[in-house]
Design a protein around this motif. Structure first.
Motif, PDB file in Angstrom:
ATOM      1  N   ILE A  96      37.872  20.627  94.574  1.00 29.55           N
ATOM      2  CA  ILE A  96      39.310  20.739  94.834  1.00 29.55           C
ATOM      3  C   ILE A  96      39.959  19.360  94.826  1.00 29.55           C
ATOM      4  O   ILE A  96      41.017  19.153  94.235  1.00 29.55           O
ATOM      5  N   LYS A 154      42.842  17.993  92.113  1.00 25.97           N
ATOM      6  CA  LYS A 154      44.115  17.409  92.531  1.00 25.97           C
ATOM      7  C   LYS A 154      44.262  15.981  92.012  1.00 25.97           C
ATOM      8  O   LYS A 154      45.338  15.576  91.564  1.00 25.97           O
ATOM      9  N   TRP A 169      51.582  22.840  89.284  1.00 30.71           N
ATOM     10  CA  TRP A 169      50.939  24.062  89.770  1.00 30.71           C
ATOM     11  C   TRP A 169      49.461  23.821  90.073  1.00 30.71           C
ATOM     12  O   TRP A 169      48.931  24.307  91.060  1.00 30.71           O
ATOM     13  N   THR A 170      48.785  23.049  89.229  1.00 25.65           N
ATOM     14  CA  THR A 170      47.383  22.721  89.446  1.00 25.65           C
ATOM     15  C   THR A 170      47.208  21.910  90.719  1.00 25.65           C
ATOM     16  O   THR A 170      46.238  22.100  91.448  1.00 25.65           O
ATOM     17  N   TYR A 171      48.135  21.032  91.012  1.00 19.64           N
ATOM     18  CA  TYR A 171      48.024  20.232  92.231  1.00 19.64           C
ATOM     19  C   TYR A 171      48.182  21.099  93.479  1.00 19.64           C
ATOM     20  O   TYR A 171      47.435  20.952  94.441  1.00 19.64           O
ATOM     21  N   PHE A 172      49.149  21.996  93.464  1.00 18.99           N
ATOM     22  CA  PHE A 172      49.406  22.804  94.659  1.00 18.99           C
ATOM     23  C   PHE A 172      48.483  24.007  94.787  1.00 18.99           C
ATOM     24  O   PHE A 172      48.279  24.513  95.892  1.00 18.99           O
ATOM     25  N   ASN A 173      47.919  24.507  93.701  1.00 15.08           N
ATOM     26  CA  ASN A 173      46.997  25.645  93.727  1.00 15.08           C
ATOM     27  C   ASN A 173      45.739  25.325  92.923  1.00 15.08           C
ATOM     28  O   ASN A 173      45.518  25.900  91.854  1.00 15.08           O
ATOM     29  N   GLU A 193      42.556  26.044  93.439  1.00 13.42           N
ATOM     30  CA  GLU A 193      41.600  27.146  93.287  1.00 13.42           C
ATOM     31  C   GLU A 193      42.046  28.122  92.212  1.00 13.42           C
ATOM     32  O   GLU A 193      41.247  28.587  91.405  1.00 13.42           O
ATOM     33  N   GLU A 194      43.325  28.442  92.204  1.00 13.02           N
ATOM     34  CA  GLU A 194      43.854  29.359  91.195  1.00 13.02           C
ATOM     35  C   GLU A 194      43.759  28.754  89.790  1.00 13.02           C
ATOM     36  O   GLU A 194      43.462  29.452  88.831  1.00 13.02           O
ATOM     37  N   SER A 195      44.019  27.462  89.693  1.00 14.02           N
ATOM     38  CA  SER A 195      43.978  26.846  88.371  1.00 14.02           C
ATOM     39  C   SER A 195      42.550  26.737  87.844  1.00 14.02           C
ATOM     40  O   SER A 195      42.340  26.799  86.635  1.00 14.02           O
ATOM     41  N   TYR A 253      41.728  30.122  86.353  1.00 13.70           N
ATOM     42  CA  TYR A 253      42.610  30.622  85.305  1.00 13.70           C
ATOM     43  C   TYR A 253      41.815  30.950  84.043  1.00 13.70           C
ATOM     44  O   TYR A 253      41.134  30.110  83.469  1.00 13.70           O
ATOM     45  N   GLN A 256      35.903  36.612  95.101  1.00  9.41           N
ATOM     46  CA  GLN A 256      36.560  35.313  94.992  1.00  9.41           C
ATOM     47  C   GLN A 256      35.523  34.200  95.219  1.00  9.41           C
ATOM     48  O   GLN A 256      34.924  34.126  96.286  1.00  9.41           O
TER      49      GLN A 256
END
Length: 106
Positions: A48, A52, A20-24, A26-28, A31, A40
């Motif tokens: 970023i 990744k 999840w951290t790899y694909f998102n 910014e969200e991670s 968190y 935002q």
């Protein structure tokens, strides 16, 4: 053999978080801290890319740890195997990623 299965089952949530951290990224990075910002925030490409990079390397590290624990019954071999992987990842972080980041800033 049973401890390897238990280890694999307990590492599944960590694999899910790392993927999840790899694909998102910014969200991670937000968190648990989203409440601190009214809008935002924008993350740099460097942050970023680093997020990744770290998630992929931890996935590789966990996978090699699982493979090492499956093939090596002796704890000394596991320790040497894990130390070798840590040294390799340290080399990647300090030399390869640093030069790549410096190239992207120019």
């Amino acid at each position: 053999m049973g401890e390897i299965i238990i280890l694999f089952i307990t590492l599944i949530p960590l694999y899910i978080v790392l993927i999840w951290t790899y694909f998102n990224p910014e969200e991670s990075m937000l968190y648990g801290q989203r409440w601190m910002y009214k809008e935002q925030p924008e993350f740099s490409k460097r942050a970023i890319k680093y997020t990744k990079f770290v998630s992929v390397n931890f996935i590789v590290l966990l996978t090699t740890f699982l493979i090492g624990s499956f093939f090596f019954d002796n704890y000394r071999f596991r320790l040497i195997f894990a130390l070798g992987v840590f040294v390799y990842i340290g080399y990647l972080i300090f030399f390869k990623l640093r030069s790549e980041i410096l190239k992207s800033d120019e």
